[in-house]
Motif scaffolding. Structure first.
Motif, PDB file in Angstrom:
ATOM      1  N   LYS A 193      57.036  54.031  67.504  1.00  0.00           N
ATOM      2  CA  LYS A 193      56.173  53.582  66.408  1.00  0.00           C
ATOM      3  C   LYS A 193      56.493  54.436  65.179  1.00  0.00           C
ATOM      4  CE  LYS A 193      52.178  54.014  68.819  1.00  0.00           C
ATOM      5  NZ  LYS A 193      52.544  54.174  70.241  1.00  0.00           N
ATOM      6  N   GLY A 194      56.393  53.840  63.994  1.00  0.00           N
ATOM      7  CA  GLY A 194      56.831  54.523  62.785  1.00  0.00           C
ATOM      8  C   GLY A 194      55.750  55.375  62.131  1.00  0.00           C
ATOM      9  N   VAL A 195      56.110  56.592  61.787  1.00  0.00           N
ATOM     10  CA  VAL A 195      55.216  57.465  61.024  1.00  0.00           C
ATOM     11  C   VAL A 195      55.730  57.487  59.589  1.00  0.00           C
ATOM     12  CG1 VAL A 195      54.297  59.797  60.780  1.00  0.00           C
ATOM     13  CG2 VAL A 195      54.697  58.848  63.063  1.00  0.00           C
ATOM     14  N   THR A 399      49.274  61.956  60.482  1.00  0.00           N
ATOM     15  CA  THR A 399      49.262  60.515  60.223  1.00  0.00           C
ATOM     16  C   THR A 399      47.876  59.920  60.376  1.00  0.00           C
ATOM     17  OG1 THR A 399      50.455  58.482  60.697  1.00  0.00           O
ATOM     18  CG2 THR A 399      49.719  59.749  62.593  1.00  0.00           C
ATOM     19  N   SER A 400      47.638  58.852  59.642  1.00  0.00           N
ATOM     20  CA  SER A 400      46.379  58.120  59.776  1.00  0.00           C
ATOM     21  C   SER A 400      46.595  56.833  60.561  1.00  0.00           C
ATOM     22  CB  SER A 400      45.813  57.797  58.399  1.00  0.00           C
ATOM     23  OG  SER A 400      46.648  56.853  57.752  1.00  0.00           O
TER      24      SER A 400
ATOM     25  N   MET B   1      54.864  51.489  47.569  1.00  0.00           N
ATOM     26  CA  MET B   1      54.299  51.578  48.914  1.00  0.00           C
ATOM     27  C   MET B   1      53.781  52.990  49.181  1.00  0.00           C
ATOM     28  SD  MET B   1      55.985  50.520  52.583  1.00  0.00           S
ATOM     29  CE  MET B   1      57.320  51.698  52.499  1.00  0.00           C
ATOM     30  N   LEU B   2      52.533  53.097  49.586  1.00  0.00           N
ATOM     31  CA  LEU B   2      51.972  54.410  49.860  1.00  0.00           C
ATOM     32  C   LEU B   2      52.274  54.831  51.298  1.00  0.00           C
ATOM     33  CD1 LEU B   2      48.491  54.271  48.057  1.00  0.00           C
ATOM     34  CD2 LEU B   2      50.713  54.983  47.160  1.00  0.00           C
ATOM     35  N   GLY B   3      52.344  56.151  51.492  1.00  0.00           N
ATOM     36  CA  GLY B   3      52.525  56.678  52.838  1.00  0.00           C
ATOM     37  C   GLY B   3      51.271  56.450  53.661  1.00  0.00           C
ATOM     38  N   LEU B   4      51.343  56.764  54.932  1.00  0.00           N
ATOM     39  CA  LEU B   4      50.202  56.518  55.819  1.00  0.00           C
ATOM     40  C   LEU B   4      49.651  57.830  56.378  1.00  0.00           C
ATOM     41  CD1 LEU B   4      51.473  53.310  57.645  1.00  0.00           C
ATOM     42  CD2 LEU B   4      49.511  53.496  56.101  1.00  0.00           C
TER      43      LEU B   4
END
Ligand SMILES: Nc1ncnc2c1ncn2[C@@H]1O[C@H](COP(=O)(O)OP(=O)(O)OP(=O)(O)O)[C@@H](O)[C@H]1O
Ligand SMILES: Nc1ncnc2c1ncn2[C@@H]1O[C@H](COP(=O)(O)OP(=O)(O)OP(=O)(O)O)[C@@H](O)[C@H]1O
Ligand SMILES: [Mg+2]
Ligand SMILES: [Mg+2]
Lengths: 545, 545
Positions: A193-195, A399-400, B1-4
């Motif tokens: 899964k991408g962070v 990460t959120s 695009m914003l980071g997460l």
């Protein structure tokens, strides 16, 4: 009321500008996939990164577009770190050690527009290219002479593409929360899964990496970055090194013990970071060459993470290399600094045996990472070094959630990220990893730590590597099976291993069986691939049933 | 695009929570104005700061309200740092060494709602209280037994007010750009103007203060904070110490050499920060007690800033104390880290004489502070170590203007803050301060550095302190006058001083005259008050006219 300080966004481009301005001549040494050692400087990397930015513009890359890399640690990859993120695109570092089907899954999922790759990966790229739906250009990171003869459309040569660009480029300014890089988890426990990191999260993490209470990155060091730049941003060290102008030594694909040893010695490396498996290779080389004295390296510290540090590894670095071990626990999802095992001042007075126990813990909390351990109901557990629970973490570089909302919303009610790890925390805030929640052996309502059993087994001189998995048991639900790889040329029996463990772990933890194998399956980042191992031993019948 | 990544605001309250959680028992040692040594811990300071927050609520303080302090370095002041800012109010540290009329100007200008003060300042508070228009409560930072008998309305006792509060308080979350503290410049060059820091600027500055390339604050140190908490947030060290749980030693008003020496020795201080004048007092004490060996202190490093480090001071710390000197240049307006004099790795090979020259430069750039030197037209000048110009700086912990827009908009077209200092920058990015723009002597179209002349004069063994000012000259516009304070019991003539200088500076720099005085006027922060000195020598006629 707002303060009146300058409102400057935290951007990755400022790092390379700083390095080029204040440390222009400091060297960046790469051993390239082509074989030879290449030398440039921070100013050189800045110039190349600006050429990268111009090249991306020429290829039609827009802000937010993903730019993939399949690459080892080198000045070219470093220039991509700054050139791609600095220009507002997203650096997607693909882990080349994943299975090919995971790689094309990842590249398609990320929708990479271009793919930069080291020549080592030319066969891989040729194989997956037809499956990649979004990649418009493939760039081989090499010169014309080394261009691979592969059948890939729109194949470009780094030296020609990048070399043709101007090294003048004005970095754009934008919201610091803008995405800067993308890294997929290594797939130990499921589909990657991408962070999606942001400039802000990266910069805050970078600042913390300078602290002597974490990795203490400084201009005084020469850092050999063994931890791959394709995974979790190489623990953030490329950024930290730029922030203070550290000399970097990048070994490329040459990670065998002999190559690492020679490069360390030749470049006077003082600090190096890597996962335990690469250190095992270095030890193997030293063992095979008894004439060597590793103290000649002048190595002062090693940073180790990604998997637990064994006592043998700790003591070998301390005694044979004269180097301090700085263990860290972290994840792709935590940028990755989570906790760091720096001793406290009060520990100075402890006897060696007590000290070792603390050093082998994963580490203590750093500012920016709130920790808690919780039970199955999410209730916080005490920090007494005994109670263990699911580890949840919170902070500005954690990460959120995952790219494209894979896995849904992951944070708990208080905004903490559940790590999937199980840990204890002691009254000094030192965290000790019990296990991954998925790997812990659930025996009669109690938990057995596979990590502890593995460490105990690995302290036996004839054991090279050990893994413990749970095998279904009618009475106890699960019981541990110990899988052992013997050291070359050494013999040891099931009974000897169990006798060795008996002195080291609780009686009810003792594995119900021991299996000997030639090698263990590993993940792309050197971890034991327990899913695979469980698959392998699916039919195994414990003698205790 | 914003980071997460998790979007967590950078708030000062997180520092004290971190310290209390991970370093609960680490000591905070204060020598109080009442005289005795007081010991608490980071957990204790956290509890007190929460009591402060509850007390402020009780007194009706709203978010954004200014809370004044007239206080020395102590655990109480430390609890105010976190309690006031943490609860969303603005900590206004008033410099008690300013002239009383500046103090009431500042408190009124800031519109402080309450004023916390150490008992040392009771007479001062009594004197200015009637002039303070906004202060509703005066809190003497002491216990009932030491309450001053002064005629001040709404006088409260710290121990009673704070001691009565609960130590439970949930820190509010808010925009990280919210104002956190307010500090007025020290008034060396004009009326004090307020610098309004934000949580964000403070937190970023704090992170950078951990870097080994700046002050390297870590949990391994014991830091004695001599630089006052009432000026530029004590260089940010109270925050940095909390971020990594450093033991702090706070000397209160006891800054005489004997007190500082004893506290350093008793608490095993390893690092200390202060301006040159306090170190002169420490040296004075050592001189008066030839039996002492300062190496017994175990002091490893001293941080010096606010005024230039002389060669004598550098060498004394290195040779007599065995301590490394870390010079810094900064201003109230820069939080204050600007540049820091950490040597580069390549300097290791230099001969001692060359090394000293570099060490005496103010320092090199750190990430987060963009530097430029410009001519009168604002054109950037080369970094060749020779060209000097007005120093402009830019970055996330540098002010964008003053409180209530005093002085108008101050940034240049590129968003840089003009410092009022004149400097050279060498090819390695080391900045050397030539002078304040207002103090430089303009002689026949060329500039003479008053700092250089002062340093040269101070290297004479009979000179205790020296100051150079420009005196109007019909032919040259201005010519230097050297004002000298002799060392007690030592004699030196005008001719001897000039002969000493002749060997050290360019001929045309030689002062046209030398005046001997008993003492020099100083500002609140230990700097030579040149405005006053110019006033004093207004009528002085140079022999060269
Ligand atoms: N010092 C350490 N000791 C023991 N385990 C560690 C340590 N550091 C990291 N780990 C383990 O590595 C994990 C993080 O690894 P990473 O993010 O590289 O991918 P992964 O978790 O192996 O992959 P996936 O999430 O796809 O299963 C942690 O959750 C923890 O289980
Ligand atoms: N290492 C140093 N060497 C020489 N001078 C220094 C050094 N550090 C700071 N200074 C001087 O101190 C100034 C900053 O001082 P500060 O902010 O405390 O108030 P001030 O400038 O004296 O007061 P005001 O601005 O009211 O005149 C710098 O602008 C510089 O002139
Ligand atoms: Mg994981
Ligand atoms: Mg000033």
């Amino acid at each position: 009321m707002l303060g009146l300080m300058q409102d400057r966004p935290l951007l990755i481009s400022s790092l390379i500008e700083h390095a080029a301005t204040f440390h222009p001549a400091t060297e960046i040494v790469s051993r390239l996939p082509e074989g030879h050692v290449h030398r440039t400087t921070w100013r050189g990397v800045r110039d190349t990164s600006k050429q990268v930015a111009n090249a991306l513009k020429g290829l039609g890359i827009q802000p937010g577009d993903r730019v993939g890399t399949l690459a080892w640690n080198s000045y070219r990859h470093l220039a991509l770190y700054f050139g791609v993120s600095g220009s507002g695109a997203v650096l997607h570092t693909v882990n080349p050690r994943l299975f090919p089907e995971q790689i094309d899954y990842i590249v398609n999922h990320a929708e990479d527009q271009v793919l930069f790759f080291d020549i080592t990966f030319a066969p891989l790229v040729e194989k997956i290219a037809p499956l990649l739906k979004t990649v418009k250009h493939f760039i081989a990171m090499t010169d014309r002479a080394h261009m691979p003869a592969i059948n890939v459309p729109n194949l470009l040569c780094w030296d020609e593409l990048i070399g043709a660009q101007s090294n003048q480029f004005t970095w754009p300014e934008f919201d610091e929360r803008t995405a800067s890089s993308l890294c997929y988890t290594s797939g130990t426990t499921g589909n990657p899964k991408g962070v999606l990191y942001s400039h802000r999260s990266t910069m805050l993490h970078t600042l913390m990496e300078l602290a002597p209470d974490t990795f203490g990155v400084s201009s005084e060091e020469t850092i050999m970055l063994i931890v791959p730049m394709f995974h979790a941003n190489a623990w953030g060290t490329p950024y930290a090194a730029a922030m203070v102008g550290t000399k970097l030594v990048l070994p490329g694909p040459h990670l065998d013990g002999a190559s690492v040893y020679a490069l360390m010695r030749d470049e006077r490396v003082t600090f190096s970071q890597g996962v335990p498996t690469v250190w095992m290779m270095l030890f193997g080389y030293v063992d095979a060459n008894p004439g060597l004295d590793p103290k000649e390296l002048g190595l002062k510290r090693v940073g180790i993470g990604g998997a637990a540090v064994s006592r043998a590894m700790l003591e070998r670095f301390e005694n044979q290399f004269g180097a301090e071990v700085v263990q860290g626990w972290g994840m792709t999802e935590t940028s990755p600094i989570g906790v760091i095992s720096k001793l406290l001042k009060k520990h100075a007075a402890l006897p060696e045996e007590e000290l070792v126990k603390i050093k082998l813990k994963q580490g203590r909390g750093v500012w920016g990472v709130d920790l808690k351990i919780v039970d199955e109901e999410g209730k916080s557990l005490p920090w007494d070094g005994v109670a263990y629970g699911h580890l949840h973490v919170r902070g500005p570089w954690i990460t959120s959630g995952y790219f494209k909302s894979e896995g849904g919303s992951v944070l708990d009610a208080e905004g903490y990220f559940p790590t999937g790890d199980v840990a204890t925390i002691d009254p000094d805030g030192f965290l000790q990893l019990v296990d991954r929640a998925k790997d812990v052996i659930k025996s009669g309502g109690e938990w057995i730590s596979s990590i502890d059993l593995e460490n105990a087994a690995m302290s036996h001189p004839a054991v090279a590597e050990a893994a413990v998995i749970g095998i279904a048991h009618p009475k106890w639900q699960e019981r541990p099976l110990l899988v052992v790889v013997k050291r070359p040329g050494q013999e040891v029996t099931r009974e000897q291993v169990l006798a060795h463990l008996e002195a080291r772990v609780a009686k009810w933890w003792l594995p119900d069986d021991v299996a000997f194998v030639a090698e263990l399956p590993h993940t792309a980042t050197g971890k034991i691939l327990k899913t695979k191992l469980r698959e392998q031993f699916k039919q195994h019948v414990l003698p205790t049933i």
